[in-house]
Every structure is written in structure tokens, then in C-alpha cells.
Design an enzyme around this catalytic site. Structure first.
Site, short mmCIF file in Angstrom:
data_model
loop_
_atom_site.label_atom_id
_atom_site.label_comp_id
_atom_site.label_asym_id
_atom_site.label_seq_id
_atom_site.Cartn_x
_atom_site.Cartn_y
_atom_site.Cartn_z
CG ASP A 47 -0.23 0.04 2.72
OD1 ASP A 47 1.13 -0.25 2.68
OD2 ASP A 47 -0.83 0.54 3.50
CG ASP A 59 4.19 0.03 2.11
OD1 ASP A 59 3.49 -0.87 2.21
OD2 ASP A 59 4.03 1.09 2.82
#
Ligand code: BDR
Ligand code: CA
Length: 318
Positions: A9, A14
Site C-alpha cells: 500500500d 513500503d
């Protein structure tokens, strides 16, 4: 070579996890699947493409997946990651969404795993919606994975978005429930408290970010917003989970996938997610005493080799 599918996401950590995998000579990334979470799905896709552009790896296929949890509305991640998910910095020459694959992320996951059954590791660093949809479409999906590495959940009932809920699990508790109960492949979990317990010093952060490369420059820019948040939490609120430095949650799950020696201790236990509690919805529950006698157990990461972790982080920005 280790074959990897990465489901994200794409917020700042990330992004860093993806960069860690891209930099690892032993890893081949077969695809990156996107899930709403830290920001809306369209931004997540844009962010992944931006990371691939900085690393000159835009040939890696990127797929759009779920845009909302199985039930209810999304949780807001902007307080940490910025509204666009990557710190709201100016983005000249961003790659267009025409770089995205047409195939849906969940269909792509099933197809790719069917092409190489038993050979692929899946790293999931966002809400688990895509993974849950995949196993509901094809119950044999988990059996065809080599293993799965998840950043999410909590062990001490400390939440970061609700009293007891960690962001990825609390955003889509039903999806997390499905994955923890139906994924029969070896499952490694880097929980919220584990990542906080293994935070890095600010001295290390500066050494890391001051490498004279385009990737370090990009990372410093996108992290500025979240670093400000972490520091103000540490200084002003005394939040005990944020007391000791820099935390880059998703990179821990990625490090475990890249290098087996990173995990030095894991607790093998059945895990699930509370779906009904008025205070505890989204909380991970670990059956440490094995009272439920469930066959399907996970490896909840408890200790790691931080020197190895630092090496992987440094290499990611080289
Ligand atoms: C998790 O929540 C997200 O905001 C981060 O990217 C990480 O995956 C930490 O709770
Ligand atoms: Ca994430």
C-alpha cells in the site's frame, strides 16, 4: 535466485522495502501488486511507479488491486505518510499510470503462482485485502506459495491506529482473519511491536540517508514528513513505542524474505484476528499456550540480526 511477489500500500516504508528487494542480487521480483491503505489505490500505484523509476526498474510489472477493505471504509494513513503516501513532495516527471498492467492484481497473483508453484515468496506490507481475495478465488493459492512474509498485527495488544489495532490488520480485519486462518504455507509475521523494539538510532538514519546517491536523495525527501511525526511523538507525547529512534516497519518483513539469517528467533503459534470486540476489533491474537490446538501455525518474529538489517538498508540506497 529467490522469486518474489510484493503486495504493497506504498507509503514510505513500503517504498523502502521495495528498494531493499530491488537492490538484492539474490532476488527476482516477478510483480508488485497494489492495495489501497496508506493512501488511495491510485496514489499507491503512482508511488510504486515512482520508486521503480528512481531505481531504473520500470520494466517490473505493477498491478492494481483492491481499492477498499472487504467491509467498511479505509483508515487514514496521511498523518504519517502524507496525503499522497510519499510525504507530499513535488514530483516532476512522474511516470504515467499507462505503465500499469491491465490484469487485476489478484488475478495476476494467481496466474504467476500457478506458473511456478512452490517457488514464490510473497511479501505483504499493506492491508491483506488482495491476499484474502486471492485465497477466496482459489483456495489452493497458499499451498502453491513457498512462504509468505507479512508486516502487520501486534503481540502485546498495543495498537497504532486503534487502541489494540495495528494499521494493516485494523484497516481490513476480515482480510487479515482470512489470511491468518487459511494460509497454510509457512507464514512469517513482523508485528508492530517487534519493529518498534528493533528501531534504529538517528545516527544510523543520518548515515543511511547521507549516502551520495539519487536513491538516498529520494528517500530523504519522501521520509521528511514521517520523520517529523516520529520525532514529535517521541519528544512531545512520550509514546513509549516511539521512544527509541527510527522505525521502518515494512523493511523488516522484506529483510526476512531476502535473508533467512535475519530472523534469529520466531515464536511458532496459531494466530488470528479479533473481529467483534468494541475495543479490540483488528487486534492480532496469538495462541501462545496452544489451547486451540490449531494445526495452522505462523512464525511470529521475535528477534532479528540488526547488523544484517542495517547492511540491507544501506545497500538499498547504493
Ligand atoms: C504499517 O502501517 C503502514 O502505515 C505502514 O506502511 C506499515 O505497513 C505499520 O503499522
Ligand atoms: Ca505498508
Amino acid at each position: 535466485t529467490k522469486l518474489l511477489l510484493i503486495d504493497v500500500d506504498c507509503g514510505v516504508d513500503d517504498a523502502q522495502a521495495i528498494m531493499m528487494a530491488l537492490a538484492s542480487p539474490s532476488i527476482e521480483i516477478l510483480g508488485i501488486t497494489c492495495c489501497y491503505g496508506n493512501t488511495v489505490l491510485e496514489n499507491v500505484c503512482k508511488n510504486v511507479l515512482r520508486v521503480l523509476q528512481v531505481c531504473k526498474r520500470l520494466e517490473i510489472p505493477v498491478y492494481q488491486g483492491a481499492s477498499a477493505p472487504l467491509l467498511g471504509g479505509p483508515v487514514e494513513g496521511a498523518f504519517f505518510h502524507g496525503r499522497d503516501g510519499l510525504g507530499d513532495v513535488p514530483v516532476p516527471n512522474a511516470p504515467g499510470l499507462d505503465h500499469l498492467q491491465k490484469e487485476h492484481a489478484v488475478i495476476a497473483m494467481l496466474r504467476i503462482v500457478n506458473e511456478k508453484p512452490g517457488q514464490i515468496s510473497l511479501v505483504a506490507t499493506g492491508p491483506l485485502t488482495n491476499l484474502a481475495l486471492a485465497v477466496k478465488l482459489d483456495p489452493t493459492f497458499p499451498k502453491k506459495l513457498k512462504n509468505v512474509f507479512i508486516m502487520g498485527g501486534n503481540v502485546e495488544s498495543r495498537g497504532n491506529v486503534t487502541v489494540c489495532g495495528e494499521f494493516n490488520f485494523a484497516t481490513d480485519p476480515e482480510a487479515a482473519y482470512v489470511v491468518l486462518n487459511e494460509f497454510t504455507c509457512p507464514t512469517y509475521i513482523a508485528t508492530w511491536e517487534f519493529t518498534c523494539r528493533n528501531s534504529l538510532s538517528w545516527e544510523f538514519y543520518h548515515e543511511w540517508i547521507n549516502q551520495d546517491t539519487k536513491k538516498a536523495e529520494f528517500t530523504e525527501k519522501i521520509f521528511a514528513h514521517s520523520i517529523k511525526f516520529m520525532k514529535s511523538e517521541q519528544e512531545n507525547t512520550g509514546n513509549i513505542l516511539w521512544t527509541s529512534g527510527f522505525v521502518c516497519c515494512d523493511s523488516y518483513a522484506m529483510a526476512a524474505a531476502i535473508d533467512e539469517s535475519f530472523v534469529t528467533e520466531a515464536i511458532e503459534a496459531a494466530v488470528s484476528v479479533e473481529l467483534n470486540g468494541s475495543l479490540t476489533r483488528g487486534m492480532m491474537v496469538m495462541d501462545i499456550t496452544d489451547l486451540l490446538k490449531k494445526k495452522n501455525k505462523a512464525f511470529v518474529i521475535n528477534k532479528c540480526d540488526l547488523e544484517k538489517f542495517k547492511e540491507l538498508l544501506i545497500a538499498a540506497l547504493k
